[in-house]
Design a protein around this motif. Sequence first.
Motif: not given
Length: 650
Positions: A39-40, A43, A50, A52, A114, A131-133
């Motif tokens: 996922v990262l 980024f 970010f 997440v 995170i 969160a962005d994601v």
Amino acid sequence: MTTKKNRRFPKTYIDPYGDEESDALSLPTHLAVITMSRVLRHFLKKRSGFVVAFALPPGGNFNAYQRAARFLLEGTLPLSKVEGYNYVVPVLDETDVDEGFMEFRKLKRLRRAIILVADKKLLANEIRLAADVVAELPPPSADDHRIAARNMGFGNLTDEDAALLASQPPIHAAIAVRHGRPLPAALRRLRLYPNTGVSTDVPSGPTLQELSGYGDAKSWGLELSDDVEAWRDGKITWDDIDRGILLYGPPGSGKTSFGSALARTCGAKFVYASAAQWQSSGSGYLGDMLTAMRKSFADAEAAKPSILLIDELDSIGSRTEDAGRNSSYARQVINGLLELLDGGQARDGVIVIGATNYPHLIDAALLRSGRLERHFEIGLPDEETRAGIFRFYLGDRLSDEEIRIVASASEGWSGADIEKGVRQARRSARRHGREIIISDVKEALPPTRKIPMAMQRQIAAHELGHAIVGVLVEADPLISVSISETCREDGQVQSLGRAKFRERMFNRKTSTYFLDKIAILLGGIAAEELLFGDFGSGAAGHPVADLNLATELATMMEIKWGFGGSLAVELAGSPKELETLRTKRKGLHRIVDNTLKTQFQRAKALLEENRAALIELHGRLVRDRELSAETIRDTIAMNRERDLKCLLQH
């Protein structure tokens, strides 16, 4: 620190939040890095900030994911809570969202962050807004284990070995696969000691019908099996079935055996868990313990109908006990367990058994209706029960007379002790190439020593003191009084005598009731002093010793139940809390001491008034080793009648 050859997976990793340098990344941390990196990745390649949020998979090691998050962020800027730096936000339960609002506000000033969420159910709106994601991490796959093994320097895994690692609970794989141990050796151990938390079928062994002893708990279990059968047939709903019980008694009394036998009787699967097992996940970190706890309940839910046994329940602690730095930890663990036991968490098809040696140390909220609502004491088996247990494990290999001999010689043995002894006897018989004979069993019996007659007399006086005072004040009904003729030489703590009482269900617990209870507790040393001039040290020095319990009751009368000089009360109830209050609260120690001395003199006066009955019963108890409550009441009544006749004649 790191090398160009393997910059992403350094040989040594310094935990920026820890106190010391740890070894190379563990298997769970490698796996967490691998799954989170997917996922990262895009980024981390950019220079922009970010946030997440990751929801951990069921059973995930929270500490490992936290270390992995710090490791992934460490490659950009040092970890810190200072504005502009990287940050890891742990979310272990609802309070972290409620109380951590300012933590989320800080995220807009942090460069990269995170958020680690222990359970996807905790993905609150605040987290989704920040969160962005938001990603729900899957459990590590076989391919992930293959990559992790290469990064740890173990080389390439076969498909079979990778699948084996992926099938293990995270804690099992983490324990087995470690740096310094060859991977083939770790895999051999995983195959040799498989995950036994959840049985894949109804466990083999005896049912409750085949087991001797267990009293009311056995009767309840047999009724439960009928209810489970009716539930299977659709005749009743799960709401009509008891949800949980507490089993308590001395070590080795067969609490775990009862749980597995209950599962067999109900045709259910057996799931074993313990507080120690939960605490060992992630070295006792709160998030990992809560995750392990949830996994045990999830395992039981997946295996339903099932029996979930939670051993060593007392070690979780109580929310009313001041545990200093650990008080918040204990409170959150108990709150998590309450959530799992309550109706908010679906538990259809799951019966929970809590097992403990010390029921008084368990938080009262766990024992209320709908949770562990029924409570059964499992004592050490008497001679008749031991004979039944021997018969079960030995079959028809010994005669009834031989069974009686070994049952009599095993006084103080638990069901687990008997099972172990029979295993040793079988081993001896195999070495001699024949079937078991009585000498094999006798050799397996614990070394015992006959208690000297002088000590038997002292023990008999002590237990009769409890029994006679108990009959005279009638706080709780007496059942029986007994003493042992022998004791084991293995150094284990053992009871050499017992006055057994039954607590009335609807007894009104006034100040008079508790003063009577204290008098009964002190009746033992009062009888010793009356017959022998002094008393021994056995009445103190242990959490459940007479003087310890009497002191706690006298303290709680003053500060917990409003029976003293003030109606202002405290919630204190643990031995440690009560001891602290006696030390710090002015005059409390003196008041408690006065209460104990008054009830001691009261118990001694009652026994002096019934000295003839005490002496007569003392001789009979030394001879017969057990007397019923009826015998004691009748003897007291007859001696009183005799004394009255003598008084009238004079």
